[in-house]
Motif scaffolding. Sequence first.
Motif, PDB file in Angstrom:
ATOM      1  N   ALA A 121      60.759 -19.449  22.448  1.00 34.54           N
ATOM      2  CA  ALA A 121      60.307 -18.270  21.711  1.00 34.54           C
ATOM      3  C   ALA A 121      61.490 -17.579  21.040  1.00 34.54           C
ATOM      4  O   ALA A 121      61.388 -17.116  19.895  1.00 34.54           O
ATOM      5  CB  ALA A 121      59.590 -17.312  22.655  1.00 34.54           C
TER       6      ALA A 121
ATOM      7  N   MET B  16      62.635 -19.742  17.985  1.00 35.64           N
ATOM      8  CA  MET B  16      61.692 -19.716  16.874  1.00 35.64           C
ATOM      9  C   MET B  16      61.340 -18.293  16.439  1.00 35.64           C
ATOM     10  O   MET B  16      60.496 -18.092  15.560  1.00 35.64           O
ATOM     11  CB  MET B  16      60.420 -20.479  17.255  1.00 35.64           C
ATOM     12  CG  MET B  16      60.654 -21.952  17.543  1.00 35.64           C
ATOM     13  SD  MET B  16      59.136 -22.948  17.656  1.00 35.64           S
ATOM     14  CE  MET B  16      58.684 -23.067  15.908  1.00 35.64           C
ATOM     15  N   ASN B  17      61.977 -17.305  17.083  1.00 35.29           N
ATOM     16  CA  ASN B  17      61.795 -15.901  16.707  1.00 35.29           C
ATOM     17  C   ASN B  17      60.331 -15.484  16.776  1.00 35.29           C
ATOM     18  O   ASN B  17      59.770 -14.879  15.862  1.00 35.29           O
ATOM     19  CB  ASN B  17      62.351 -15.641  15.303  1.00 35.29           C
ATOM     20  CG  ASN B  17      62.594 -14.158  15.062  1.00 35.29           C
ATOM     21  OD1 ASN B  17      62.803 -13.392  16.003  1.00 35.29           O
ATOM     22  ND2 ASN B  17      62.558 -13.748  13.801  1.00 35.29           N
ATOM     23  N   THR B  18      59.708 -15.816  17.918  1.00 32.12           N
ATOM     24  CA  THR B  18      58.311 -15.457  18.119  1.00 32.12           C
ATOM     25  C   THR B  18      58.115 -15.118  19.588  1.00 32.12           C
ATOM     26  O   THR B  18      59.080 -14.821  20.288  1.00 32.12           O
ATOM     27  CB  THR B  18      57.384 -16.605  17.654  1.00 32.12           C
ATOM     28  OG1 THR B  18      56.029 -16.178  17.757  1.00 32.12           O
ATOM     29  CG2 THR B  18      57.585 -17.867  18.462  1.00 32.12           C
ATOM     30  N   THR B  19      56.896 -15.158  20.081  1.00 30.15           N
ATOM     31  CA  THR B  19      56.607 -14.783  21.464  1.00 30.15           C
ATOM     32  C   THR B  19      56.222 -16.010  22.290  1.00 30.15           C
ATOM     33  O   THR B  19      55.822 -17.044  21.744  1.00 30.15           O
ATOM     34  CB  THR B  19      55.456 -13.764  21.527  1.00 30.15           C
ATOM     35  OG1 THR B  19      54.258 -14.398  21.042  1.00 30.15           O
ATOM     36  CG2 THR B  19      55.774 -12.543  20.682  1.00 30.15           C
TER      37      THR B  19
ATOM     38  N   ALA C  31      52.657 -16.989  21.602  1.00 33.70           N
ATOM     39  CA  ALA C  31      52.462 -17.759  20.372  1.00 33.70           C
ATOM     40  C   ALA C  31      52.838 -19.228  20.582  1.00 33.70           C
ATOM     41  O   ALA C  31      52.159 -20.137  20.080  1.00 33.70           O
ATOM     42  CB  ALA C  31      53.293 -17.157  19.245  1.00 33.70           C
TER      43      ALA C  31
ATOM     44  N   ARG D  38      50.247 -22.415  20.218  1.00 38.28           N
ATOM     45  CA  ARG D  38      50.519 -23.557  19.346  1.00 38.28           C
ATOM     46  C   ARG D  38      50.426 -24.870  20.120  1.00 38.28           C
ATOM     47  O   ARG D  38      49.836 -25.854  19.643  1.00 38.28           O
ATOM     48  CB  ARG D  38      51.911 -23.417  18.723  1.00 38.28           C
ATOM     49  CG  ARG D  38      52.001 -22.371  17.622  1.00 38.28           C
ATOM     50  CD  ARG D  38      53.428 -22.205  17.157  1.00 38.28           C
ATOM     51  NE  ARG D  38      53.535 -21.209  16.104  1.00 38.28           N
ATOM     52  CZ  ARG D  38      54.680 -20.743  15.614  1.00 38.28           C
ATOM     53  NH1 ARG D  38      55.826 -21.193  16.106  1.00 38.28           N
ATOM     54  NH2 ARG D  38      54.692 -19.826  14.661  1.00 38.28           N
TER      55      ARG D  38
END
Length: 282
Positions: free
Chosen positions: A28, A31-34, A37, A41
């Motif tokens: 996370a 990929m600069n997300t949570t 998320a 995916r």
Amino acid sequence: MQTMRSLDPAAVEAFLLVAELQSFTQVAGVMNTTQAAISLRLRRLEEMLGHRLVERTPRRVRLTAAGERFLEPARAYVAAGRRASDVFGQEPTRLAIGVTHHLIGADLPRILRVISELETSVTLHLRTAGTRTLLELYDAGELDAIVVLRHDDIRRDCEPLFQESFGWYCSADFDLPSNGPVPLVLQPEPCNLRAMALRALDGADIAWREAFVGTGATAVGAAAEAGIGIALLARSAAPAGVREVRGRLPLLPQLDVVMISAVTGDRANSALGRTTRAFRSS
């Protein structure tokens, strides 16, 4: 072929990173997300393929047998997508980054794989050296960004990345002398970690002697692994063949790992962001 065309490239990239890092938290971050998320995916990817790819427990993350089989095709799929998107793209952007050799260890291949699996439009030039050398190269315009340890003599704007811990290391069969000075493996002056080691020992009133002097953290780590003496090393970069000496030697402070950057341009900044997140996840 229809199934492969319908795959979500971001989901496949997330799968590759999970396989490499074995941590949803670190993926996370890269990929600069949570984490949620990333989980979503992967779940959609598994549903599309009809196979469970990843087993996740509170203590570990690992690939299933199906995940192992999908690993190489996933890499080929992502690589093909990059080649297709780069056909009409601009020439690759050059990004020259310097990293202090004190942070370069066994984890470097994983860091480089994380970067290379996500960046194709940027050619990365990596230079490793001591902090002073990297600062000089940066000031001369030969490096776009540097990742160094923050010592008291660094007085410029920088971005904190994480804190690095340090320890005393020796070979598995090395016996610390009960009497007499501690045999040290060190870098020559000027070296901030050399100075840290000597301050710590002098402050604890522990006698020491130079057993080996070599240029670069790799040489110092190799001398410690060879049983020549004891080295002060960053924990993240200590060689696999050494053990940490605990209890008889003084505790060592943590140091901030910082980035100093003059990078401009969207693509270069994006690549730089990927690079820093890869180091943060190490």
